[in-house]
Motif scaffolding. Structure first.
Motif, PDB file in Angstrom:
ATOM      1  N   LEU A 174       7.392  -9.153 -10.572  1.00 36.16           N
ATOM      2  CA  LEU A 174       8.026  -7.835 -10.642  1.00 36.16           C
ATOM      3  C   LEU A 174       6.976  -6.736 -10.683  1.00 36.16           C
ATOM      4  O   LEU A 174       7.103  -5.711 -10.017  1.00 36.16           O
ATOM      5  N   GLU A 175       5.925  -6.982 -11.465  1.00 38.21           N
ATOM      6  CA  GLU A 175       4.872  -5.964 -11.564  1.00 38.21           C
ATOM      7  C   GLU A 175       4.230  -5.697 -10.213  1.00 38.21           C
ATOM      8  O   GLU A 175       4.029  -4.553  -9.818  1.00 38.21           O
ATOM      9  N   ILE A 176       3.913  -6.782  -9.490  1.00 36.73           N
ATOM     10  CA  ILE A 176       3.277  -6.616  -8.181  1.00 36.73           C
ATOM     11  C   ILE A 176       4.216  -5.885  -7.233  1.00 36.73           C
ATOM     12  O   ILE A 176       3.813  -4.983  -6.498  1.00 36.73           O
ATOM     13  N   ILE A 177       5.478  -6.264  -7.259  1.00 37.11           N
ATOM     14  CA  ILE A 177       6.436  -5.661  -6.333  1.00 37.11           C
ATOM     15  C   ILE A 177       6.549  -4.154  -6.591  1.00 37.11           C
ATOM     16  O   ILE A 177       6.484  -3.355  -5.658  1.00 37.11           O
ATOM     17  N   THR A 178       6.681  -3.783  -7.857  1.00 33.86           N
ATOM     18  CA  THR A 178       6.810  -2.350  -8.131  1.00 33.86           C
ATOM     19  C   THR A 178       5.514  -1.631  -7.785  1.00 33.86           C
ATOM     20  O   THR A 178       5.530  -0.535  -7.247  1.00 33.86           O
ATOM     21  N   LYS A 179       4.380  -2.274  -8.072  1.00 35.78           N
ATOM     22  CA  LYS A 179       3.097  -1.648  -7.756  1.00 35.78           C
ATOM     23  C   LYS A 179       2.952  -1.431  -6.252  1.00 35.78           C
ATOM     24  O   LYS A 179       2.430  -0.414  -5.809  1.00 35.78           O
ATOM     25  N   ALA A 180       3.444  -2.396  -5.484  1.00 36.83           N
ATOM     26  CA  ALA A 180       3.368  -2.265  -4.028  1.00 36.83           C
ATOM     27  C   ALA A 180       4.205  -1.075  -3.570  1.00 36.83           C
ATOM     28  O   ALA A 180       3.810  -0.341  -2.660  1.00 36.83           O
ATOM     29  N   GLU A 181       5.347  -0.904  -4.214  1.00 39.79           N
ATOM     30  CA  GLU A 181       6.178   0.242  -3.842  1.00 39.79           C
ATOM     31  C   GLU A 181       5.506   1.547  -4.253  1.00 39.79           C
ATOM     32  O   GLU A 181       5.606   2.556  -3.563  1.00 39.79           O
ATOM     33  N   THR A 182       4.808   1.503  -5.377  1.00 41.07           N
ATOM     34  CA  THR A 182       4.062   2.673  -5.829  1.00 41.07           C
ATOM     35  C   THR A 182       3.050   3.108  -4.781  1.00 41.07           C
ATOM     36  O   THR A 182       2.822   4.292  -4.565  1.00 41.07           O
ATOM     37  N   ILE A 183       2.434   2.133  -4.118  1.00 48.92           N
ATOM     38  CA  ILE A 183       1.423   2.463  -3.109  1.00 48.92           C
ATOM     39  C   ILE A 183       2.034   3.334  -2.023  1.00 48.92           C
ATOM     40  O   ILE A 183       1.505   4.389  -1.679  1.00 48.92           O
ATOM     41  N   ASN A 184       3.139   2.901  -1.479  1.00 49.70           N
ATOM     42  CA  ASN A 184       3.776   3.689  -0.426  1.00 49.70           C
ATOM     43  C   ASN A 184       4.063   5.104  -0.909  1.00 49.70           C
ATOM     44  O   ASN A 184       3.823   6.082  -0.197  1.00 49.70           O
TER      45      ASN A 184
END
Lengths: 297, 297
Positions: free
Chosen positions: A69-79
């Motif tokens: 979950l952390e990675i997924i949200t962080k990836a969305e943060t990048i965009n």
DNA sequence: TAAAAATACTCCATAGGTATTTTAT
DNA sequence: ATAAAATACCTATGGAGTATTTTTA
């Protein structure tokens, strides 16, 4: 392990089902099975116990889930962050400018701009055209304003405002407000030092007419435009300066222009940038701003 | 955007070079170019200004870099976390056990184990075999110890220790230490209540020999193994109990075994687990532990 | 018997490679 | 002339699909 697989895993975990995850992600169930298998092989452990009709996540899956979950949200943060920076209108704009644009043009254009974009600050580096172009070539600077095209095919020269060198005098000393070039020799001349851009430009124009400054009576040489202006006001002599430098004094009648009947001393300023450099958004809109401002001049 | 591309990007950013990044990652330079291009297309912005022989990251790249590092380290954390949980020896082990193993076997086996793994705690649920197997089928329980194979092909029955039902008596009351089964009818019998596993097992054995408990003189029926033991000690009668339940009393001569010359009442305990469930590491080593312990019994 | 996951296969996108060209130093 | 990135093209892995089988509730 890649982000997409983690998303698949997280969906399976949340849905407690491969097929429900496949619907949620608009994929087919075998595709989900494959991804989970890949992850299981990679981590070297089962992630779900398959009980035929239902599944139960293992302890490893529980651990993976929180991290996933952390990675997924962080990836969305990048965009999100990239989208932000692409329209970011904060920070400092550094501009290299030669004296006239730096001292007399930029301040005027900046005030309006700063009202619109208060989070953008400025730093104007006053320098000669050669130095500015070198800084841009060395990528110490992204944007500059110069008074001369000095070549270098890596530099983009964007035509900016046109300047005019005009003859100025103290209204009390000189009565004529228009003269032929030759008529100037009657008056003592105040000049900038050698090396000054204005001086060099002036000499170029005068020499073009066969009238180098040596033919004039030199009343004084000063290290700054302001000093020259003060000297002219005090009646030390006439001078030749950028109309931008004396716009205020002409308006208030403190100085007077002597129009030359047989010579126009015009030059163009150029905005310069390295052809291959990407300008941050703040630079881009400032560039746009000063280009439209220059049309209203 | 996937993690691998972010790693490529980060390496290019750090190395300020596509080719140096390719060496660092053991990839070829065109592969690096491709990945960067993919990212640039995806984010819709240049990440590096290519200046022919060198590159300069854009502002977008600077933003991306800090975020990319976070994702990369987080991804590595995942592998670490999974490796950790795979050998995790903490937490609570829940075991369902029927009375004899739960009360007389488990405590013994747990003490040794707890010395070795002090971070693992236990919860023993005493219940009958049927209930334990149901809990395991419903996945409310991962591990159990039962005294009867009740079928269900989803359950793994791992043979555990062998129990023996033995005749016990108060040493002061019964002098014989070995008798034929028939000889028991001379003594009043103390029993557990109906429904007790031990009672059921006992009846099964006795009925097999054509000697149901009805043929005995029943001196008392008690709701717990300890109560039966107390009754026998008090001389109320003889009883038939698991040797595990009376091991201490036999050792200290508080109770006495009357060996049957013509009947062996043996039964086996089984460790049970759902065939399709993955056991956490703590369960696995505990299972291993009690299996080796049972061999030293 | 039906619902869910696994399996077997096919297809295509793409990560990776090699060879070469372009470009700025 | 050389170092660096881009380009063109090839190959093989694997992501996604369809069709089918296996398994348990």
């Amino acid at each position: 392990m890649d982000i997409h697989q983690l998303k698949v895993f997280a969906s399976v975990y949340k849905n407690r089902s491969f097929s429900r995850a496949s619907e949620a992600l608009h994929l087919t169930q075998p595709t989900i099975s494959n991804h989970i298998k890949t992850l299981e092989d990679e981590f070297g452990c089962k992630l779900f116990d398959r009980l035929g009709r239902s599944i139960i996540p293992t302890k490893e899956a529980e651990v993976l889930y929180t991290h996933a979950l952390e990675i997924i949200t962080k990836a969305e943060t990048i965009n999100e962050a990239i989208r932000e920076i692409k329209k970011d209108l904060t920070g400092k704009i550094m501009i290299g400018a030669s004296t006239i644009p730096g001292v007399y043009l930029m301040p005027r254009m900046m005030t309006e701009f700063q009202k619109k974009y208060p989070e953008i600050s400025f730093q104007i580096q006053i320098s000669d055209s050669k130095g500015i172009l070198e800084s841009i070539s060395k990528h110490d600077l992204l944007l500059g304003i110069v008074g001369a095209k000095l070549g270098n095919d890596q530099i983009n020269y964007i035509p900016f405002v046109e300047d005019q060198l005009i003859v100025i005098a103290s209204p009390s000393k000189v009565k004529a407000n228009s003269l032929p070039l030759k008529g100037l020799t009657d008056y003592p001349l105040v000049l900038r030092e050698e090396g000054s851009g204005t001086r060099r430009e002036t000499e170029k124009f005068l020499e073009g007419k066969g009238l180098p400054p040596g033919k004039f009576q030199i009343a004084g040489i000063f290290g700054s435009t302001d000093a020259v202006k003060q000297a002219v006001k005090a009646g030390l002599g006439i001078s030749i300066l950028s109309k931008f430098a004396v716009a205020d004094e002409l308006e208030h009648g403190i100085l007077q222009e002597i129009a030359l009947t047989d010579l126009q001393m015009r030059r163009r300023f150029y905005i310069v940038a390295h052809k291959k450099r990407t300008l941050p958004k703040a630079y881009e809109i400032f560039l746009e701003h000063i280009l439209t401002e220059s049309n209203n001049l």
